[in-house]
Design a protein around this motif. Structure first.
Motif, mmCIF file in Angstrom:
data_model
loop_
_atom_site.group_PDB
_atom_site.id
_atom_site.type_symbol
_atom_site.label_atom_id
_atom_site.label_comp_id
_atom_site.label_asym_id
_atom_site.label_seq_id
_atom_site.Cartn_x
_atom_site.Cartn_y
_atom_site.Cartn_z
ATOM 1 N N TRP A 125 60.721 63.662 35.463
ATOM 2 C CA TRP A 125 61.190 62.732 36.506
ATOM 3 C C TRP A 125 62.227 63.386 37.429
ATOM 4 O O TRP A 125 62.425 62.972 38.572
ATOM 5 N N ARG A 178 61.019 52.910 37.858
ATOM 6 C CA ARG A 178 62.014 53.997 37.867
ATOM 7 C C ARG A 178 62.487 54.297 39.285
ATOM 8 O O ARG A 178 63.679 54.525 39.528
ATOM 9 N N ARG A 182 66.324 53.780 40.560
ATOM 10 C CA ARG A 182 67.099 54.932 41.048
ATOM 11 C C ARG A 182 67.605 54.679 42.466
ATOM 12 O O ARG A 182 68.758 54.964 42.796
#
Ligand code: G3I
Length: 352
Positions: A125, A178, A182
């Protein structure tokens, strides 16, 4: 880039001219429209074409970089950082009091080849995170909203309607959560959007995409993922307007709004196919298609803005079937920056 260098590219303030931006500013004082108007443009157009630049300053509230914040543009080669054009556009926006919409953090078509292949061989990631971290805080003062995930849907045979992209292959559907989390951690006050096309028509393809979007938004909301809204690109195709039904589109908008999501029409334009008819007739068809879609959108209380994917046909990304047919006329101003019937249809919708 240093402030002094940025200012070297600064542009003289054009004289105040009547336009959408100023008429809405006046209307706002009078308690007027809540729907902002935006356009997508490229930095070099703003820096090298004074007539176009003045039109942008006059007409729009929100600027979207057509290319300059995309990953493939910023970091074509690993470690490169082509941020000067995005810096110049954000400087332009600050100088002229424009708001900015960031486009787009995650998009399969703007993922550099090196990043896509690294993701596939080693799903780490941090590859994505480094880009998000590089770009989001840099424009914190001027970018008020982001397309966090762009075009995640496709008819790839999956029951959830998700596109099989390098992101999905590497991280599964969880890449969406995700990315939003973020982005939120780096931009606590920005509005965060899921953005896609193909929601407009009353056919099975659009229906499947609407269903997939509603299910995804519902799941994200249920798990408290920080998604603020849906960007409906709104690329209208005159060959398909026969299958546009206002009731179907209105129902979809209501379902999105009922989930507490804001709505942007994020990439509006009209694609022509028939050019062997008089130009007045072409413009009338474009304006009618604009009104049909935007009148419904403007009636939805969750609509916050309409952005056209370009302001003038001079810089339209839309091709025509034949090279000799001239320009596609599916943007508000013609190639001489004159208002067209589409402009008036748009203005009328924004004032609803
Ligand atoms: O500027 C270079 C030029 O120097 C070079 O000679 C030429 C050769 O191919 O390429 C030029 O760059 C092109 C750029 O547009 C500028 O016009 C890129 O190849 C081309 O890929 C790029 O296309 C953009 C595309 O996204 C991909 O980033 C379009 O302008 C832009 O309108 C389009 O926008 C997308 C949205 O981001 C997402 N939704 C759909 C929408 C339309 O496709």
């Amino acid at each position: 880039m240093k402030r002094r260098q940025l200012l070297r590219h600064a542009i003289a303030l054009p004289a105040a001219l009547p336009g959408l931006a100023s008429s809405r500013a006046l209307a706002a004082i009078q308690g007027g429209p809540r729907v902002a108007f935006g356009i997508a443009a490229q930095t070099r157009q703003l820096l090298t074409d004074p007539g176009f630049r003045d039109a942008v300053v006059r007409e729009c509230d929100i600027l979207t970089p057509e290319l300059e914040m995309k990953w493939g543009f910023v970091e074509e080669n690993q470690g490169s950082a082509n941020l000067a054009p995005a810096d110049q556009m954000s400087n332009f926006a600050r100088r002229f009091g424009k708001r900015m919409h960031g486009h787009a953090l995650i998009w399969h078509k703007s993922t550099p080849d090196w990043a896509a292949s690294q993701m596939m061989t080693n799903p780490d990631w941090r590859i994505i995170d480094a880009f998000i971290q590089r770009i989001v805080p840099r424009y914190a003062g001027v970018v008020e909203s982001w397309d966090v995930v762009n075009e995640p849907f496709a008819d790839n045979g999956r029951p959830d309607g998700l596109r099989v992209s390098p992101f999905l292959t590497a991280f599964g559907p969880d890449y969406i959560r995700r990315a939003f989390e973020r982005a939120r951690s780096l931009a606590p006050t920005a509005k965060l959007y899921l953005n896609d096309y193909g929601f407009l028509y009353d056919d099975s393809e659009s229906e499947a995409r609407r269903t997939a979007a509603l299910r995804l938004l519902e799941a994200l909301k249920k798990h408290s993922v920080p998604v603020d809204g849906l960007g409906i690109q709104g690329h209208v195709d005159l060959e398909r307007t026969g299958t546009f039904r206002q009731e179907t589109f209105a129902r979809f908008l209501k379902s999105v709004a009922d989930m507490g999501c804001a709505i942007r029409i994020s990439e509006f334009d009209v694609r022509e196919h028939e050019t062997a008819i008089p130009v007045e007739q072409r413009d009338a068809l474009v304006a009618d298609a604009t009104a049909a879609v935007l009148d419904v959108a403007a009636d939805c209380p969750a609509l916050v803005s309409v952005t056209c994917w370009g302001l003038s046909d001079r810089y339209s990304w839309l091709p025509l079937p034949s090279e000799t047919a001239g320009l596609n006329r599916g943007l508000p101003l013609d190639s001489d920056l004159r208002q067209k019937p589409m402009y008036r249809a748009l203005m009328k919708a924004l004032r609803r």
